[in-house]
Design a protein around this motif. Structure first.
Motif, mmCIF file in Angstrom:
data_model
loop_
_atom_site.group_PDB
_atom_site.id
_atom_site.type_symbol
_atom_site.label_atom_id
_atom_site.label_comp_id
_atom_site.label_asym_id
_atom_site.label_seq_id
_atom_site.Cartn_x
_atom_site.Cartn_y
_atom_site.Cartn_z
ATOM 1 N N VAL A 153 -24.672 -5.061 -9.679
ATOM 2 C CA VAL A 153 -23.365 -4.933 -10.332
ATOM 3 C C VAL A 153 -23.531 -4.804 -11.846
ATOM 4 O O VAL A 153 -22.862 -3.971 -12.483
ATOM 5 C CB VAL A 153 -22.467 -6.138 -9.983
ATOM 6 C CG1 VAL A 153 -21.175 -6.094 -10.795
ATOM 7 C CG2 VAL A 153 -22.144 -6.162 -8.494
ATOM 8 N N LEU A 157 -22.323 -1.754 -14.270
ATOM 9 C CA LEU A 157 -21.479 -2.004 -15.437
ATOM 10 C C LEU A 157 -22.108 -1.449 -16.704
ATOM 11 O O LEU A 157 -21.418 -0.883 -17.564
ATOM 12 C CB LEU A 157 -21.227 -3.504 -15.592
ATOM 13 C CG LEU A 157 -20.285 -4.147 -14.566
ATOM 14 C CD1 LEU A 157 -20.273 -5.657 -14.723
ATOM 15 C CD2 LEU A 157 -18.865 -3.597 -14.729
ATOM 16 N N SER A 160 -22.086 2.414 -16.690
ATOM 17 C CA SER A 160 -20.714 2.933 -16.756
ATOM 18 C C SER A 160 -20.192 3.004 -18.187
ATOM 19 O O SER A 160 -19.161 3.627 -18.434
ATOM 20 C CB SER A 160 -19.779 2.070 -15.901
ATOM 21 O OG SER A 160 -19.637 0.772 -16.445
ATOM 22 N N GLN A 166 -19.605 8.067 -17.377
ATOM 23 C CA GLN A 166 -18.160 7.923 -17.187
ATOM 24 C C GLN A 166 -17.563 9.213 -16.627
ATOM 25 O O GLN A 166 -16.742 9.189 -15.709
ATOM 26 C CB GLN A 166 -17.492 7.551 -18.511
ATOM 27 C CG GLN A 166 -17.778 6.136 -18.977
ATOM 28 C CD GLN A 166 -17.178 5.841 -20.341
ATOM 29 O OE1 GLN A 166 -16.538 6.692 -20.960
ATOM 30 N NE2 GLN A 166 -17.396 4.631 -20.831
ATOM 31 N N ASN A 272 -14.364 0.851 -7.269
ATOM 32 C CA ASN A 272 -13.531 0.827 -8.474
ATOM 33 C C ASN A 272 -14.385 0.933 -9.732
ATOM 34 O O ASN A 272 -13.894 1.330 -10.798
ATOM 35 C CB ASN A 272 -12.700 -0.456 -8.521
ATOM 36 C CG ASN A 272 -11.593 -0.469 -7.482
ATOM 37 O OD1 ASN A 272 -10.993 0.560 -7.194
ATOM 38 N ND2 ASN A 272 -11.319 -1.630 -6.912
ATOM 39 N N LEU A 273 -15.671 0.571 -9.610
ATOM 40 C CA LEU A 273 -16.589 0.673 -10.745
ATOM 41 C C LEU A 273 -17.268 2.040 -10.805
ATOM 42 O O LEU A 273 -17.564 2.535 -11.899
ATOM 43 C CB LEU A 273 -17.667 -0.419 -10.665
ATOM 44 C CG LEU A 273 -17.208 -1.874 -10.722
ATOM 45 C CD1 LEU A 273 -18.417 -2.806 -10.616
ATOM 46 C CD2 LEU A 273 -16.441 -2.157 -11.999
ATOM 47 N N THR A 274 -17.546 2.636 -9.643
ATOM 48 C CA THR A 274 -18.317 3.883 -9.615
ATOM 49 C C THR A 274 -17.462 5.134 -9.506
ATOM 50 O O THR A 274 -17.998 6.248 -9.468
ATOM 51 C CB THR A 274 -19.322 3.863 -8.445
ATOM 52 O OG1 THR A 274 -18.610 3.754 -7.210
ATOM 53 C CG2 THR A 274 -20.283 2.685 -8.581
ATOM 54 N N LYS A 276 -13.778 6.938 -11.153
ATOM 55 C CA LYS A 276 -12.700 6.889 -12.135
ATOM 56 C C LYS A 276 -11.713 7.999 -11.822
ATOM 57 O O LYS A 276 -12.034 8.966 -11.137
ATOM 58 C CB LYS A 276 -13.246 7.062 -13.561
ATOM 59 C CG LYS A 276 -14.290 6.027 -13.969
ATOM 60 C CD LYS A 276 -13.727 4.623 -14.011
ATOM 61 C CE LYS A 276 -14.785 3.606 -14.417
ATOM 62 N NZ LYS A 276 -14.279 2.210 -14.337
#
Length: 306
Positions: A153, A157, A160, A166, A272-274, A276
């Motif tokens: 994780v 982070l 990202s 991004q 939700n992190l990987t 957008k």
């Protein structure tokens, strides 16, 4: 919702979609033109019976995804590189192909080694600090697994925060939204894709998460005193864990069972992190990639007739 069989990956300023043995890479060039390349890829193993053996097919699919991902990423990046040097221009096509294959092989091997080192070996050695205070092998395996998840994780982070990553995550979102749009019976256009979900149960992010979670269960049964052998067994079990994780992802993509859906939730949350929210230009690239290899209109018509 019905399983379409189409899958994809985000690449640099683009999207790759694969349908059976055919894939398309759509890239938004610096001049804003969308260029689409369509090719066949049958995988590292050609025998269909071998490719459909449970567990083994997950391992093969993972390797194929890695090879194809690096290949398509290299292709998409080529549109943003500086002009090739005169030496490269003089290479004939055969030499270029041989050089590209060698570079890809090295990249795949290096990526695999680094992944094992960071997400498997490092957590194991970090967990050794707790052996002074904890005697239970099961509890130590759990601690090792938690460390592995935290590293994973934190890694996501950190990357990202990079601008290029991004944008890649935005294209990842466009890929998921296009597939969800089709599988929910909506016409594939920008407006419908925009309102579709960017989470998908067959995502590679979910696959990696389940590999890490299942490794906790598998490693808890390794009860040998020799430290080197314990580490070797962990590495040896990785293909088995990957195969089992693939089978679950495959089941999750087809099933509406409440238990399966509940077990899919952590992977969806991690997305939700990987992923957008993409802009409309990125959605257009995703649509171009889908339409190059998948007849979504026929798919939806077949679903309606059943």
């Amino acid at each position: 919702m019905r399983y379409s069989g189409i899958g994809g990956q985000a690449v640099m300023e683009g999207v790759m979609m694969k349908n059976k043995d055919r894939y398309a890479v759509a890239v938004r060039k610096p001049d804003q033109e969308i260029v689409v390349e369509v090719k066949d890829y049958t995988g590292i193993i050609k025998n269909e019976k071998v490719k459909n053996i449970p567990i083994l097919r997950g391992v093969l699919n993972f390797i194929d995804s890695l090879v194809l991902g690096i290949s398509t990423l290299t292709y998409s990046a080529s549109f943003f590189e500086e002009e090739e040097s005169n030496r490269k221009k003089q290479l004939d096509e055969k030499q270029k192909k041989k050089k590209e294959n060698a570079e890809m092989g090295i990249t795949v091997a290096l990526s695999f080694v680094l992944a094992i080192a960071i997400f498997m070996i490092l957590p194991y050695y970090l967990s050794l600090f707790f052996r002074k205070y904890i005697a239970s092998p099961t509890l130590l395996a759990l601690i090792e697994g938690v460390i592995r998840l935290v590293i994973f994780v934190v890694y996501i982070l950190l990357i990202s925060r990079m601008e290029d990553i991004q944008r890649t995550f935005m294209y990842h979102g466009a890929e998921h939204k296009c597939i969800n749009c089709i599988e929910h019976g909506l016409e594939l256009n920008v407006e419908n894709v925009r309102k579709s979900s960017r989470q998908h149960k067959r995502c590679g992010t979910s696959f990696l998460l389940y590999v890490l979670v299942l490794s906790i269960l598998f490693f808890a049964f390794i009860r040998v005193d020799n430290r080197a052998l314990r580490l070797l067994l962990r590495v040896a079990l990785i293909p088995v864990i990957a195969g089992v994780s693939y089978e679950f992802i495959r089941l999750a993509g087809r099933s509406e069972n409440k238990l399966v859906m509940a077990l899919s939730k952590p992977g969806l949350w991690l997305q939700n992190l990987t992923t957008k929210e993409p802009d409309d230009a990125m959605i257009e690239v995703g649509i171009a990639s889908v339409e190059a290899v998948f007849d979504w209109r026929s798919f939806q018509k077949d679903v309606e007739e059943q």
